[in-house]
Scaffold this active site. Structure first.
Site, mmCIF file in Angstrom:
data_model
loop_
_atom_site.group_PDB
_atom_site.id
_atom_site.type_symbol
_atom_site.label_atom_id
_atom_site.label_comp_id
_atom_site.label_asym_id
_atom_site.label_seq_id
_atom_site.Cartn_x
_atom_site.Cartn_y
_atom_site.Cartn_z
ATOM 1 N N LYS A 59 2.469 -3.421 7.244
ATOM 2 C CA LYS A 59 2.716 -3.575 5.801
ATOM 3 C C LYS A 59 4.153 -3.140 5.473
ATOM 4 O O LYS A 59 4.828 -3.768 4.654
ATOM 5 C CB LYS A 59 1.717 -2.750 4.980
ATOM 6 C CG LYS A 59 0.287 -3.240 5.024
ATOM 7 C CD LYS A 59 0.084 -4.638 4.440
ATOM 8 C CE LYS A 59 0.269 -4.702 2.940
ATOM 9 N NZ LYS A 59 -0.089 -6.045 2.402
ATOM 10 N N TYR B 30 -1.601 -0.725 10.996
ATOM 11 C CA TYR B 30 -1.746 -1.358 9.677
ATOM 12 C C TYR B 30 -0.558 -1.017 8.786
ATOM 13 O O TYR B 30 0.115 -1.918 8.268
ATOM 14 C CB TYR B 30 -3.056 -0.901 9.015
ATOM 15 C CG TYR B 30 -3.110 -1.201 7.519
ATOM 16 C CD1 TYR B 30 -3.062 -2.509 7.053
ATOM 17 C CD2 TYR B 30 -3.193 -0.171 6.583
ATOM 18 C CE1 TYR B 30 -3.093 -2.786 5.687
ATOM 19 C CE2 TYR B 30 -3.238 -0.436 5.216
ATOM 20 C CZ TYR B 30 -3.184 -1.741 4.773
ATOM 21 O OH TYR B 30 -3.211 -2.020 3.434
ATOM 22 N N THR C 294 0.826 -1.205 0.000
ATOM 23 C CA THR C 294 0.000 0.000 0.000
ATOM 24 C C THR C 294 0.860 1.255 0.000
ATOM 25 O O THR C 294 2.005 1.225 0.454
ATOM 26 C CB THR C 294 -0.897 -0.014 1.264
ATOM 27 O OG1 THR C 294 -1.451 1.274 1.465
ATOM 28 C CG2 THR C 294 -0.100 -0.360 2.512
ATOM 29 N N ASP C 295 0.276 2.348 -0.474
ATOM 30 C CA ASP C 295 0.980 3.642 -0.396
ATOM 31 C C ASP C 295 1.062 4.155 1.043
ATOM 32 O O ASP C 295 1.810 5.079 1.334
ATOM 33 C CB ASP C 295 0.315 4.689 -1.302
ATOM 34 C CG ASP C 295 -1.152 4.960 -0.969
ATOM 35 O OD1 ASP C 295 -1.706 4.306 -0.060
ATOM 36 O OD2 ASP C 295 -1.757 5.837 -1.640
ATOM 37 N N GLU C 296 0.273 3.531 1.949
ATOM 38 C CA GLU C 296 0.222 4.036 3.324
ATOM 39 C C GLU C 296 1.546 3.837 4.061
ATOM 40 O O GLU C 296 1.778 4.469 5.091
ATOM 41 C CB GLU C 296 -0.944 3.390 4.086
ATOM 42 C CG GLU C 296 -2.253 3.646 3.373
ATOM 43 C CD GLU C 296 -3.495 3.258 4.158
ATOM 44 O OE1 GLU C 296 -3.444 3.238 5.391
ATOM 45 O OE2 GLU C 296 -4.518 2.984 3.516
HETATM 46 P P1 NAD Z 1 -9.372 -7.648 2.243
HETATM 47 O O1 NAD Z 1 -9.354 -7.343 3.704
HETATM 48 O O2 NAD Z 1 -10.615 -7.415 1.464
HETATM 49 O O3 NAD Z 1 -8.974 -9.183 2.008
HETATM 50 C C1 NAD Z 1 -7.940 -9.800 2.717
HETATM 51 C C2 NAD Z 1 -8.061 -11.302 2.498
HETATM 52 O O4 NAD Z 1 -6.979 -11.945 3.192
HETATM 53 C C3 NAD Z 1 -9.370 -11.907 3.048
HETATM 54 O O5 NAD Z 1 -9.928 -12.799 2.099
HETATM 55 C C4 NAD Z 1 -8.921 -12.646 4.298
HETATM 56 O O6 NAD Z 1 -9.737 -13.779 4.611
HETATM 57 C C5 NAD Z 1 -7.504 -13.057 3.925
HETATM 58 N N1 NAD Z 1 -6.664 -13.276 5.109
HETATM 59 C C6 NAD Z 1 -6.519 -12.445 6.178
HETATM 60 N N2 NAD Z 1 -5.663 -13.003 7.063
HETATM 61 C C7 NAD Z 1 -5.249 -14.183 6.529
HETATM 62 C C8 NAD Z 1 -4.363 -15.201 6.951
HETATM 63 N N3 NAD Z 1 -3.724 -15.120 8.132
HETATM 64 N N4 NAD Z 1 -4.167 -16.260 6.143
HETATM 65 C C9 NAD Z 1 -4.797 -16.368 4.959
HETATM 66 N N5 NAD Z 1 -5.670 -15.438 4.501
HETATM 67 C C10 NAD Z 1 -5.887 -14.361 5.287
HETATM 68 O O7 NAD Z 1 -8.145 -6.843 1.637
HETATM 69 P P2 NAD Z 1 -7.979 -6.153 0.207
HETATM 70 O O8 NAD Z 1 -8.577 -4.809 0.261
HETATM 71 O O9 NAD Z 1 -8.392 -7.111 -0.843
HETATM 72 O O10 NAD Z 1 -6.404 -5.972 0.177
HETATM 73 C C11 NAD Z 1 -5.558 -6.992 -0.372
HETATM 74 C C12 NAD Z 1 -4.115 -6.542 -0.264
HETATM 75 O O11 NAD Z 1 -3.950 -5.294 -0.953
HETATM 76 C C13 NAD Z 1 -3.649 -6.290 1.174
HETATM 77 O O12 NAD Z 1 -2.343 -6.781 1.308
HETATM 78 C C14 NAD Z 1 -3.681 -4.773 1.316
HETATM 79 O O13 NAD Z 1 -2.707 -4.336 2.238
HETATM 80 C C15 NAD Z 1 -3.360 -4.335 -0.094
HETATM 81 N N6 NAD Z 1 -3.892 -3.029 -0.510
HETATM 82 C C16 NAD Z 1 -5.224 -2.744 -0.365
HETATM 83 C C17 NAD Z 1 -5.726 -1.515 -0.810
HETATM 84 C C18 NAD Z 1 -7.188 -1.168 -0.716
HETATM 85 O O14 NAD Z 1 -7.572 -0.044 -1.035
HETATM 86 N N7 NAD Z 1 -8.058 -2.084 -0.330
HETATM 87 C C19 NAD Z 1 -4.851 -0.585 -1.390
HETATM 88 C C20 NAD Z 1 -3.497 -0.915 -1.513
HETATM 89 C C21 NAD Z 1 -3.028 -2.141 -1.081
HETATM 90 P P1 TYD Z 2 -10.707 3.823 4.311
HETATM 91 O O1 TYD Z 2 -11.653 3.366 3.266
HETATM 92 O O2 TYD Z 2 -10.769 3.206 5.668
HETATM 93 O O3 TYD Z 2 -9.258 3.703 3.677
HETATM 94 P P2 TYD Z 2 -7.811 4.237 4.235
HETATM 95 O O4 TYD Z 2 -7.958 4.689 5.622
HETATM 96 O O5 TYD Z 2 -6.964 3.010 4.128
HETATM 97 O O6 TYD Z 2 -7.402 5.327 3.304
HETATM 98 O O7 TYD Z 2 -10.909 5.392 4.517
HETATM 99 C C1 TYD Z 2 -10.765 6.305 3.436
HETATM 100 C C2 TYD Z 2 -10.913 7.703 3.995
HETATM 101 O O8 TYD Z 2 -12.260 7.881 4.461
HETATM 102 C C3 TYD Z 2 -10.028 7.977 5.192
HETATM 103 O O9 TYD Z 2 -9.594 9.335 5.131
HETATM 104 C C4 TYD Z 2 -10.938 7.788 6.390
HETATM 105 C C5 TYD Z 2 -12.283 8.223 5.850
HETATM 106 N N1 TYD Z 2 -13.470 7.551 6.446
HETATM 107 C C6 TYD Z 2 -14.533 8.299 6.955
HETATM 108 O O10 TYD Z 2 -14.506 9.547 6.948
HETATM 109 N N2 TYD Z 2 -15.616 7.634 7.461
HETATM 110 C C7 TYD Z 2 -15.687 6.271 7.501
HETATM 111 O O11 TYD Z 2 -16.699 5.719 8.025
HETATM 112 C C8 TYD Z 2 -14.606 5.508 6.954
HETATM 113 C C9 TYD Z 2 -14.633 4.007 6.961
HETATM 114 C C10 TYD Z 2 -13.516 6.188 6.429
#
Ligand code: NAD
Ligand code: TYD
Length: 360
Positions: free
Chosen positions: A170, A166, A141-143
């Site tokens: 990461k 988190y 992630t960019d975070e």
């Molecule tokens: P998500 O939370 O929707 O899915 C995570 C999956 O991992 C789930 O299916 C969960 O059951 C599985 N999981 C969790 N712990 C586990 C374990 N111990 N063993 C096996 N499986 C396990 O997450 P996502 O949004 O699909 O994100 C996927 C990846 O992308 C993550 O690594 C996250 O850090 C990264 N990412 C997400 C975003 C975003 O905006 N969602 C952006 C950038 C990077």
């Molecule tokens: P989120 O979807 O949790 O992603 P991330 O924190 O990883 O960027 O949140 C996106 C943005 O929205 C973040 O600035 C927090 C804000 N947010 C709210 O204002 N209300 C909410 O209920 C949630 C879940 C997020």
């Protein structure tokens, strides 16, 4: 540029949001991938086999194998490498929600750090000295880069500065992946992506949470002043970027992936309200009146924005879906899939909402 041939993919976390969209892309008709996918997922609250029910029905036991299990289990992970002759790991599995990491950081450390370590060790042992034709791709992630002010962008060379449990977990996993490359010559690539949105996203994240709250007439909780900025990318564009890197990315390199699409939370919410109102006929003024400012997230990062010019210039990737199209598709998907929504709205989900929002 030499393209990798990937035959047996171990996808971790494939039952989650981005993982299931990635699997759907690779197994979509006409896609060049012709190998097998082994999806290892522990089915935490965020994992949902229903997101891949059609894939299971069509390819299960043939090109698609679902394994319910934990990436922290070394025996299981090593068994999968051997049993399926894994040549490529695509590592999504993680605890992924910042708010949950604030209320309970432990699972983030064990899954994101120890789980990644377990996979790296299994890859190192199984591929050994002969890592030709293998790749460990780590999704991050960019975070990990912390928070930006009004100016500037994150790039592959930005210093790490994680600020939530988190993002710290990461960041630790990113460092381990790069360390395995430098120390053991493990072939790795790593990508750091901005915020994703689209179908199958668990409704704890901003966009699906707001859509579902609108549909059920609940308050729309905006953290702090609502002026935090995120760079949004449609999930299918992320999946395309990942495949592009897995096929042609240079070993040992990081690639930043982003939407080049920055929005203040409040402006985004206003746009989403107008869209939902248009699509459902719900009264826009009533939806706007539901916006509720709540207590800010501790350590809330102000702005994320990605400069993805390396990926564009080197590998020719670009975003294909505009924000307008992507948001419309996302709202349509949530409107068309009430069974999927009911399936994840378990007691656990309600408990989470109570825990996170009652004190705000
Ligand atoms: P998500 O939370 O929707 O899915 C995570 C999956 O991992 C789930 O299916 C969960 O059951 C599985 N999981 C969790 N712990 C586990 C374990 N111990 N063993 C096996 N499986 C396990 O997450 P996502 O949004 O699909 O994100 C996927 C990846 O992308 C993550 O690594 C996250 O850090 C990264 N990412 C997400 C975003 C975003 O905006 N969602 C952006 C950038 C990077
Ligand atoms: P989120 O979807 O949790 O992603 P991330 O924190 O990883 O960027 O949140 C996106 C943005 O929205 C973040 O600035 C927090 C804000 N947010 C709210 O204002 N209300 C909410 O209920 C949630 C879940 C997020």
């Amino acid at each position: 540029m030499t393209m990798r041939t990937c035959k047996n993919l171990l996808v971790t976390g494939g039952a989650g949001f981005i993982g299931c969209n990635f699997i759907r892309l690779l197994l979509s008709p006409g896609h060049e991938f012709s190998g097998r996918i082994i999806n290892l997922d522990a089915l935490t609250y965020a994992g949902n086999p229903a997101s891949l029910a059609d894939i299971e029905a069509r390819y299960g036991g043939n090109r698609y194998f679902f394994v319910s299990g934990d990436i922290r289990n070394p025996d299981l992970v090593q068994f999968l490498f051997k049993n399926y002759a894994i040549d490529t790991v695509v590592h999504f599995a993680a605890e992924s929600h910042v708010d949950r990491s604030i209320l309970g950081p432990e699972a983030f450390i064990t899954t994101n750090v120890l789980g990644t370590f377990t996979l790296l060790e299994a890859a190192r042992q199984y591929w050994g000295g002969d890592s030709a034709g293998t790749l460990f791709h780590h999704i991050s992630t960019d975070e990990v880069y912390g928070s930006l002010g009004k100016q500037g962008y994150f790039t592959e060379t930005s210093p790490y500065d994680p600020r939530s449990p988190y993002s710290a977990s990461k960041a630790a996993s990113d460092h381990l992946v790069m360390a395995y490359h430098h120390t053991y010559a493990l072939p790795v690539t790593l990508s750091n992506c901005s915020n994703n949105y689209g179908p199958y996203q668990f409704p704890e994240k901003l966009i699906p949470l707001m859509i579902l709250h609108m549909l059920s007439g609940k308050p729309l909780p905006v953290y702090g002043d609502g002026k935090n900025i995120r760079d949004w990318l449609y999930v299918e564009d992320h999946a395309h970027a990942l495949w592009t890197i897995i096929k042609g990315g240079r070993t040992g390199e990081k690639y930043a992936i982003g939407g080049e699409n920055e929005w203040e939370n409040l402006t985004l919410l206003t746009t989403l309200i107008d869209l939902v109102s248009r699509k459902t006929g719900m009264d826009g003024d009533t939806l706007h009146a539901a916006i509720t400012f709540v207590k800010d997230r501790p350590g809330h990062d102000r702005r994320y924005a990605i400069d993805c010019s390396k990926l564009k210039a080197e590998l020719g990737w670009k975003q294909l879906v505009t924000f307008e199209e992507g948001l419309a598709k996302t709202v349509d998907w949530y409107l068309a899939n009430p069974e999927w929504i009911q399936g994840i709205q378990s007691g656990e989900y309600q408990q989470w909402l109570n825990k996170n929002y009652d004190t705000r």
